[in-house]
Design a protein around this motif. Structure first.
Motif, mmCIF file in Angstrom:
data_model
loop_
_atom_site.group_PDB
_atom_site.id
_atom_site.type_symbol
_atom_site.label_atom_id
_atom_site.label_comp_id
_atom_site.label_asym_id
_atom_site.label_seq_id
_atom_site.Cartn_x
_atom_site.Cartn_y
_atom_site.Cartn_z
ATOM 1 N N GLY A 65 27.310 33.008 37.793
ATOM 2 C CA GLY A 65 28.124 33.759 38.614
ATOM 3 C C GLY A 65 27.909 32.842 39.922
ATOM 4 N N VAL A 67 30.779 36.095 40.066
ATOM 5 C CA VAL A 67 32.088 36.487 39.621
ATOM 6 C C VAL A 67 32.515 37.522 40.430
ATOM 7 C CG1 VAL A 67 33.590 37.085 37.696
ATOM 8 C CG2 VAL A 67 31.775 35.419 37.356
ATOM 9 N N ARG A 68 33.824 37.525 41.016
ATOM 10 C CA ARG A 68 34.499 38.716 41.778
ATOM 11 C C ARG A 68 35.335 39.452 40.738
ATOM 12 N NH1 ARG A 68 33.116 39.573 46.740
ATOM 13 N NH2 ARG A 68 34.805 41.222 47.011
ATOM 14 N N GLU A 77 30.911 41.986 43.006
ATOM 15 C CA GLU A 77 30.292 40.667 42.885
ATOM 16 C C GLU A 77 29.293 40.612 41.916
ATOM 17 O OE1 GLU A 77 30.502 37.421 46.098
ATOM 18 O OE2 GLU A 77 28.421 37.639 45.760
ATOM 19 N N THR A 79 26.649 38.540 38.879
ATOM 20 C CA THR A 79 26.003 37.242 39.012
ATOM 21 C C THR A 79 25.100 37.058 37.721
ATOM 22 O OG1 THR A 79 24.675 35.616 39.936
ATOM 23 C CG2 THR A 79 23.782 37.856 40.094
ATOM 24 N N SER A 95 39.128 37.655 38.353
ATOM 25 C CA SER A 95 39.366 36.972 39.625
ATOM 26 C C SER A 95 40.079 35.578 39.090
ATOM 27 C CB SER A 95 38.086 36.480 40.217
ATOM 28 O OG SER A 95 38.217 35.454 41.115
ATOM 29 N N SER A 98 37.143 32.701 39.784
ATOM 30 C CA SER A 98 35.845 32.759 39.119
ATOM 31 C C SER A 98 35.729 32.309 37.820
ATOM 32 C CB SER A 98 35.322 34.271 39.253
ATOM 33 O OG SER A 98 35.055 34.840 40.760
ATOM 34 N N GLU A 99 34.818 31.636 37.241
ATOM 35 C CA GLU A 99 34.683 31.295 36.122
ATOM 36 C C GLU A 99 33.528 32.314 35.142
ATOM 37 O OE1 GLU A 99 33.450 27.097 33.528
ATOM 38 O OE2 GLU A 99 33.045 27.492 35.782
ATOM 39 N N TYR A 100 34.210 32.790 34.177
ATOM 40 C CA TYR A 100 33.676 33.847 33.466
ATOM 41 C C TYR A 100 32.622 33.151 32.191
ATOM 42 C CZ TYR A 100 36.110 37.476 35.887
ATOM 43 O OH TYR A 100 36.956 38.248 36.702
#
Length: 298
Positions: A65, A67-68, A77, A79, A95, A98-100
């Motif tokens: 994270g 990540v939103r 948000e 993490t 998002s 963001s990288e999941y």
């Protein structure tokens, strides 16, 4: 995300809803568990970065994270070590930036027996979706989810009927841990207040589109207005009137974001036959007009 079927259904309220794809799960069972990834979509017409709704449970356990992620128009948000629990009927949006990374569990309503559903609070929409376990809780959740994933992927050891039964038990073990974490903050609420609030919450969920009256709910449930106020305030910090209002606004937001219905029809769908009264109510709760809210999401 885990592979999802390239199909969707149209809800009665006009919201396009992405269904759980049983045919893509291992063995055709009503759940999936696997690594998060990029480039996935629930449906071609519902890209992940757009607001959309699902008819199944999603639990995201993040390995990185921040990540939103938006759930029911609130941005969270998350993490590493955090979880998001998104329930059927909720709208959400991934998002764009963001990288999941981590593990995703999806589960079809009806996969677990009713007693387990009640014990694990699968439909506790009053609880926040964003969960932050401590180190010991996280270790237990990771071990339990890892065991569930191993059982899910092992299709050779047992016949399908036993494989499915083992999955249900393993899933229940994980969800009991998750439910304990989610409900932890509510443990201090008295049993009577909790029971009263639960009945009120369920009644509002059923009738919010046609009943906005605190007195009517109190009468129907057999409580005094004062008892209901005390129970709802103890469980949520809100008055019953505010609780009802938030549920009405949430449904209005869902319809504004996900349908092209005229604003007057959306107002009528949530209990306001007069469009002007609906717009006034919506503005009082959001500081936006319905039209401005819809434009912001398009």
């Amino acid at each position: 995300m885990a592979d999802m079927a390239d199909r969707s259904i149209q809800g009665g309220d006009g919201i396009r809803t992405c269904p759980f794809p049983v045919e893509l799960s291992v063995g055709g069972v009503g759940m999936q568990v696997g690594p998060m990834g990029t480039g996935r979509t629930w449906h071609a017409d519902a890209p992940l970065e757009r607001v959309h709704r699902i008819d199944f449970h999603v639990v995201l356990l993040f390995g990185a994270g921040p990540v939103r992620h938006m759930v029911d128009f609130t941005e969270y948000e998350a993490t590493a070590g955090d979880l998001l629990w998104i329930r059927p009927g909720q709208v959400h949006r991934f998002s764009r930036t963001s990288e999941y990374r981590g593990t995703v569990l999806t589960m079809q309503p009806g996969f677990l027996p009713r007693a387990t559903v009640e014990a694990t609070g699968l439909y506790r929409y009053d609880l926040p979706p964003h969960l932050r376990p401590d180190a010991a809780q996280l270790a237990g959740l990771r071990d339990s989810l890892g065991q569930l994933r191993r059982e899910y992927e092992d299709t050779e050891t047992l016949p399908l009927s036993l494989h499915t039964a083992v999955l249900r038990h393993s899933l229940t073990a994980f969800l009991l841990r998750l439910a304990h974490l989610a409900a932890g903050s509510a443990e201090s609420v008295g049993q009577q207040a909790d029971s009263t609030f639960t009945l009120f919450r369920d009644a509002v969920e059923k009738d919010f589109a046609t009943n906005h009256s605190v007195s009517a709910y109190a009468d129907a449930l057999g409580y005094s207005r004062r008892t209901l106020v005390r129970a709802v305030r103890g469980a949520t910090g809100d008055t019953p009137k505010a609780f009802i209002g938030k549920r009405v606004v949430l449904e209005a937001k869902r319809l504004l974001a996900h349908t092209d219905l005229p604003i007057g029809r959306i107002g009528a769908a949530v209990g306001f036959p007069d469009a002007a009264n609906f717009s006034k109510f919506f503005h009082q709760h959001t500081d936006q007009t319905p039209a401005a809210f819809r434009a912001e999401l398009r």
